[in-house]
Design a protein around this motif. Structure first.
Motif, mmCIF file in Angstrom:
data_model
loop_
_atom_site.group_PDB
_atom_site.id
_atom_site.type_symbol
_atom_site.label_atom_id
_atom_site.label_comp_id
_atom_site.label_asym_id
_atom_site.label_seq_id
_atom_site.Cartn_x
_atom_site.Cartn_y
_atom_site.Cartn_z
ATOM 1 N N LEU A 5 7.431 10.711 -7.097
ATOM 2 C CA LEU A 5 7.656 9.937 -8.316
ATOM 3 C C LEU A 5 6.536 8.933 -8.572
ATOM 4 N N GLU A 46 3.791 10.628 -10.237
ATOM 5 C CA GLU A 46 4.126 10.931 -11.637
ATOM 6 C C GLU A 46 4.044 9.674 -12.501
ATOM 7 N N TRP A 47 4.549 8.544 -11.977
ATOM 8 C CA TRP A 47 4.538 7.303 -12.748
ATOM 9 C C TRP A 47 3.110 6.857 -13.044
ATOM 10 N N TRP A 48 2.239 6.949 -12.039
ATOM 11 C CA TRP A 48 0.837 6.600 -12.275
ATOM 12 C C TRP A 48 0.256 7.502 -13.368
ATOM 13 N N GLU A 95 1.709 9.110 -15.752
ATOM 14 C CA GLU A 95 2.298 8.815 -17.060
ATOM 15 C C GLU A 95 1.924 7.427 -17.581
ATOM 16 N N THR A 153 3.565 4.754 -16.751
ATOM 17 C CA THR A 153 4.809 4.013 -16.957
ATOM 18 C C THR A 153 5.094 3.015 -15.847
ATOM 19 N N GLN A 154 4.528 3.262 -14.661
ATOM 20 C CA GLN A 154 4.713 2.362 -13.530
ATOM 21 C C GLN A 154 3.474 2.446 -12.650
ATOM 22 N N HIS A 159 6.832 -2.175 -12.879
ATOM 23 C CA HIS A 159 7.765 -1.161 -13.367
ATOM 24 C C HIS A 159 7.985 -1.314 -14.869
ATOM 25 N N ARG A 160 8.362 -0.210 -15.495
ATOM 26 C CA ARG A 160 8.676 -0.206 -16.921
ATOM 27 C C ARG A 160 7.548 -0.845 -17.744
#
Length: 187
Positions: A54, A57-59, A61, A63-64, A82-83
């Protein structure tokens, strides 16, 4: 967004990878971590593998931005923005963290968080970073206060996790704040 490695005087902050799964699994056996965070309990190796996936994936995207924190190659915690949200007036994000039991009380969290906050304001162009914690998490509140966050109040049943809903303390830090600690009514 590609993962960024941050370094401080004593620490290296980098995105976790598969070589960190065992250390993350071991650290998250500490009952204090799921008590105060959204980390699942019981925490399994599969949870750590999912966390590493995750984070990647966050990096990607944007998003985090999440890092594991290392001192001389040993995992001492995890910290992230986060967020992450972009706005025409500057973005915002939420600072979240946990520290491994054996690493607490050594100032690693505040040292790592200063680097993360600097990254958020300078590199991501954030205007505001918020902090929230379950009511009663005094060590987290002390760290946020030391970082210059301003206590903004209590949010009833605002924090959700697998255990349900908790009342939460909230605080904020603006990019223009001088980061000098101020009094908090709950500390």
């Amino acid at each position: 967004m590609s993962p960024v490695t941050l370094t401080t005087e004593r620490l290296v902050l980098r995105a976790p990878d598969e070589t960190d799964v065992d250390a993350i699994t071991a650290a998250c056996q500490d009952p204090a971590i799921p008590k105060w965070t959204t980390v699942p309990s019981p925490y399994t190796r599969e949870d750590a593998e999912g966390y590493v996936r995750l984070v990647g994936e966050w990096w990607a995207e944007g998003t985090q931005a999440v890092w594991c924190v290392f001192r001389e190659g040993e995992l001492v915690g995890s910290i992230g923005l986060h967020r992450i949200a972009e706005h025409h007036t500057g973005g915002d994000a939420e600072l979240g963290y946990w520290v491994a039991a054996e690493a607490r009380g050594r100032g690693y969290l505040v040292e790592a968080a200063r680097a993360v906050i600097d990254f958020g304001f300078a590199d991501l162009g954030l205007a505001r970073i918020r902090w929230r914690a379950v009511v009663g998490n005094v060590p987290s509140a002390r760290a946020a206060r030391a970082l210059g966050f301003r206590y903004e109040g209590l949010q009833r049943q605002a924090l959700t996790s697998l255990r349900g809903r908790d009342d939460g303390w909230t605080a904020g830090l603006l990019s223009v704040d001088d980061r000098t600690p101020v009094e908090w009514s709950v500390l």
